[in-house]
Design a protein around this motif. Structure first.
Motif, PDB file in Angstrom:
ATOM      1  N   GLU A  30       7.218  -9.764  -1.633  1.00  0.00           N
ATOM      2  CA  GLU A  30       7.780  -8.835  -0.655  1.00  0.00           C
ATOM      3  C   GLU A  30       7.056  -7.496  -0.702  1.00  0.00           C
ATOM      4  O   GLU A  30       6.788  -6.884   0.338  1.00  0.00           O
ATOM      5  CB  GLU A  30       9.273  -8.637  -0.908  1.00  0.00           C
ATOM      6  CG  GLU A  30       9.934  -7.751   0.129  1.00  0.00           C
ATOM      7  CD  GLU A  30      11.443  -7.876   0.132  1.00  0.00           C
ATOM      8  OE1 GLU A  30      11.979  -8.784  -0.517  1.00  0.00           O
ATOM      9  OE2 GLU A  30      12.096  -7.043   0.797  1.00  0.00           O
ATOM     10  N   LEU A  31       6.719  -7.043  -1.911  1.00  0.00           N
ATOM     11  CA  LEU A  31       5.986  -5.786  -2.035  1.00  0.00           C
ATOM     12  C   LEU A  31       4.605  -5.905  -1.402  1.00  0.00           C
ATOM     13  O   LEU A  31       4.156  -4.993  -0.686  1.00  0.00           O
ATOM     14  CB  LEU A  31       5.865  -5.397  -3.509  1.00  0.00           C
ATOM     15  CG  LEU A  31       5.085  -4.117  -3.797  1.00  0.00           C
ATOM     16  CD1 LEU A  31       5.699  -2.920  -3.090  1.00  0.00           C
ATOM     17  CD2 LEU A  31       5.010  -3.869  -5.304  1.00  0.00           C
ATOM     18  N   ALA A  32       3.916  -7.010  -1.640  1.00  0.00           N
ATOM     19  CA  ALA A  32       2.589  -7.203  -1.054  1.00  0.00           C
ATOM     20  C   ALA A  32       2.660  -7.193   0.472  1.00  0.00           C
ATOM     21  O   ALA A  32       1.801  -6.603   1.147  1.00  0.00           O
ATOM     22  CB  ALA A  32       1.973  -8.513  -1.553  1.00  0.00           C
ATOM     23  N   ARG A  33       3.677  -7.826   1.034  1.00  0.00           N
ATOM     24  CA  ARG A  33       3.831  -7.811   2.496  1.00  0.00           C
ATOM     25  C   ARG A  33       4.039  -6.391   3.009  1.00  0.00           C
ATOM     26  O   ARG A  33       3.444  -5.982   4.007  1.00  0.00           O
ATOM     27  CB  ARG A  33       5.014  -8.695   2.915  1.00  0.00           C
ATOM     28  CG  ARG A  33       4.728 -10.182   2.921  1.00  0.00           C
ATOM     29  CD  ARG A  33       5.787 -10.950   3.674  1.00  0.00           C
ATOM     30  NE  ARG A  33       7.108 -10.815   3.069  1.00  0.00           N
ATOM     31  CZ  ARG A  33       7.569 -11.592   2.093  1.00  0.00           C
ATOM     32  NH1 ARG A  33       6.806 -12.563   1.611  1.00  0.00           N
ATOM     33  NH2 ARG A  33       8.774 -11.417   1.595  1.00  0.00           N
ATOM     34  N   ALA A  34       4.894  -5.633   2.301  1.00  0.00           N
ATOM     35  CA  ALA A  34       5.178  -4.262   2.745  1.00  0.00           C
ATOM     36  C   ALA A  34       3.924  -3.399   2.696  1.00  0.00           C
ATOM     37  O   ALA A  34       3.641  -2.639   3.638  1.00  0.00           O
ATOM     38  CB  ALA A  34       6.284  -3.659   1.886  1.00  0.00           C
ATOM     39  N   VAL A  35       3.163  -3.494   1.611  1.00  0.00           N
ATOM     40  CA  VAL A  35       1.943  -2.688   1.475  1.00  0.00           C
ATOM     41  C   VAL A  35       0.907  -3.135   2.503  1.00  0.00           C
ATOM     42  O   VAL A  35       0.231  -2.300   3.132  1.00  0.00           O
ATOM     43  CB  VAL A  35       1.393  -2.772   0.046  1.00  0.00           C
ATOM     44  CG1 VAL A  35       0.033  -2.074  -0.058  1.00  0.00           C
ATOM     45  CG2 VAL A  35       2.375  -2.154  -0.942  1.00  0.00           C
ATOM     46  N   GLY A  36       0.758  -4.448   2.698  1.00  0.00           N
ATOM     47  CA  GLY A  36      -0.202  -4.952   3.667  1.00  0.00           C
ATOM     48  C   GLY A  36       0.103  -4.490   5.087  1.00  0.00           C
ATOM     49  O   GLY A  36      -0.795  -4.063   5.827  1.00  0.00           O
ATOM     50  N   GLU A  37       1.365  -4.555   5.477  1.00  0.00           N
ATOM     51  CA  GLU A  37       1.748  -4.086   6.809  1.00  0.00           C
ATOM     52  C   GLU A  37       1.527  -2.582   6.942  1.00  0.00           C
ATOM     53  O   GLU A  37       1.110  -2.101   8.005  1.00  0.00           O
ATOM     54  CB  GLU A  37       3.215  -4.437   7.073  1.00  0.00           C
ATOM     55  CG  GLU A  37       3.451  -5.928   7.233  1.00  0.00           C
ATOM     56  CD  GLU A  37       4.931  -6.283   7.277  1.00  0.00           C
ATOM     57  OE1 GLU A  37       5.775  -5.354   7.205  1.00  0.00           O
ATOM     58  OE2 GLU A  37       5.242  -7.487   7.371  1.00  0.00           O
ATOM     59  N   PHE A  38       1.776  -1.859   5.867  1.00  0.00           N
ATOM     60  CA  PHE A  38       1.596  -0.405   5.874  1.00  0.00           C
ATOM     61  C   PHE A  38       0.126  -0.038   6.062  1.00  0.00           C
ATOM     62  O   PHE A  38      -0.212   0.867   6.835  1.00  0.00           O
ATOM     63  CB  PHE A  38       2.137   0.155   4.565  1.00  0.00           C
ATOM     64  CG  PHE A  38       1.932   1.624   4.368  1.00  0.00           C
ATOM     65  CD1 PHE A  38       2.504   2.547   5.229  1.00  0.00           C
ATOM     66  CD2 PHE A  38       1.189   2.096   3.290  1.00  0.00           C
ATOM     67  CE1 PHE A  38       2.326   3.913   5.031  1.00  0.00           C
ATOM     68  CE2 PHE A  38       1.020   3.458   3.082  1.00  0.00           C
ATOM     69  CZ  PHE A  38       1.580   4.368   3.965  1.00  0.00           C
ATOM     70  N   THR A  39      -0.778  -0.734   5.375  1.00  0.00           N
ATOM     71  CA  THR A  39      -2.195  -0.403   5.502  1.00  0.00           C
ATOM     72  C   THR A  39      -2.744  -0.763   6.880  1.00  0.00           C
ATOM     73  O   THR A  39      -3.724  -0.161   7.343  1.00  0.00           O
ATOM     74  CB  THR A  39      -3.038  -1.112   4.428  1.00  0.00           C
ATOM     75  OG1 THR A  39      -2.948  -2.535   4.601  1.00  0.00           O
ATOM     76  CG2 THR A  39      -2.570  -0.740   3.020  1.00  0.00           C
ATOM     77  N   ARG A  40      -2.135  -1.724   7.531  1.00  0.00           N
ATOM     78  CA  ARG A  40      -2.602  -2.154   8.869  1.00  0.00           C
ATOM     79  C   ARG A  40      -2.021  -1.296   9.995  1.00  0.00           C
ATOM     80  O   ARG A  40      -2.526  -1.341  11.126  1.00  0.00           O
ATOM     81  CB  ARG A  40      -2.275  -3.620   9.104  1.00  0.00           C
ATOM     82  CG  ARG A  40      -3.071  -4.590   8.245  1.00  0.00           C
ATOM     83  CD  ARG A  40      -2.872  -6.027   8.704  1.00  0.00           C
ATOM     84  NE  ARG A  40      -1.499  -6.490   8.486  1.00  0.00           N
ATOM     85  CZ  ARG A  40      -1.067  -7.087   7.376  1.00  0.00           C
ATOM     86  NH1 ARG A  40      -1.904  -7.278   6.365  1.00  0.00           N
ATOM     87  NH2 ARG A  40       0.177  -7.490   7.270  1.00  0.00           N
TER      88      ARG A  40
END
Length: 282
Positions: free
Chosen positions: A267-277
């Protein structure tokens, strides 16, 4: 594992390489870069992930005599690390005490940082944080030898799971916590460094209140990810941080204690990935 020689000494770090956006991940006290292993697994297909092991108690190489191991000193070491690797426009992510380091860098302007992510971390007057942090900082009054004897108890899982140890930090990450204590049990120079870190923390408990006063000047994108069940880092602090930051937004994560990278890494990886995009709004 890579190594780099900095002014303080030798640091080890993970670097997945690649041409994607750079994400630099900072861990907390008595932890190492493996905190981020599963989060990096979720990010590395589209990101270059860099995770240093900082001299915070689970590092492998003792620092040079005279090195400033206060949190501001370690924050300056992070800046040196970014400069030596020529990392620019990074997304800087910090959990636990790593989040305190990110705040210190944000407060100083952090030219290499394009975006910041704070994950359930020390903030405001919660430093040292909770019963866990206060107990650990108290042990810094011991000599390095006695500190090592005290930490020998952490070899036993029931003791690691106590509220004064790692019990309120992670629901599922006991195997990682068992690894993290090995350097301080085995290496005299690591015990020496750790006691210096803890004594410096005890000497300046207001540094994050001072940093918070300058966070509204950080006008770059910022994400706050907080464990809704956190019993060490108050969830209200996550909301306050998000409100302070001009481009801050908050995500609350269920079924996790403080160490979201251990308890809910996907879940953290998804949140960070969406944030960087997400588009950078100026």
């Amino acid at each position: 594992m890579n190594r780099i020689e900095l002014s303080a000494g030798t640091l080890t770090y993970t670097d997945t390489g690649g041409d994607g956006p750079v994400v630099v991940l900072l861990h907390g006290l008595m932890m190492d870069a493996t905190l981020w292993d599963e989060t990096i697994t979720g990010l590395s297909a589209e990101h270059r992930c860099v995770a240093p092991t900082l001299p915070l108690g689970a590092h492998r190489h003792g620092m040079r005599a005279g090195t400033d191991l206060s949190l501001p000193g370690v924050a300056r070491l992070v800046t040196e690390f970014l400069e030596r690797l020529a990392l620019r426009d990074v997304t800087l992510v910090g959990s636990d005490t790593g989040g305190a380091l990110v705040q210190l860098l944000m407060a100083e302007g952090a030219p290499a940082v394009g975006r910041a992510v704070l994950v359930s971390c020390d903030a405001f007057d919660n430093f040292p944080p909770g019963l866990t942090g206060r107990t650990l900082v108290l042990t810094g009054r011991l000599s390095p030898r006695l500190f090592g004897l005290f930490m020998q108890q952490m070899r036993l899982r029931p003791l690691r799971r106590l509220p004064i140890a790692f019990g309120r930090l992670t629901k599922r990450g006991d195997a990682a916590t068992a690894r993290w204590i090995r350097p301080v049990l085995r290496q005299q120079e690591i015990r020496r460094d750790t006691v210096r870190v803890l004594r410096a923390a005890a000497a300046d408990t207001g540094l994050l209140l001072t940093a918070a006063e300058r966070l509204p000047d950080f006008e770059r994108p910022a994400l706050v990810v907080w464990a809704s069940e956190d019993r060490v880092m108050p969830p209200e602090h996550g909301r306050r941080l998000a409100r302070l930051l001009p481009q801050g937004r908050l995500i609350e994560v269920a079924d996790s204690y403080t160490l979201v990278p251990l308890d809910r890494p996907a879940e953290l990886a998804r949140a960070v990935g969406e944030f960087t995009r997400a588009p950078h709004v100026t």
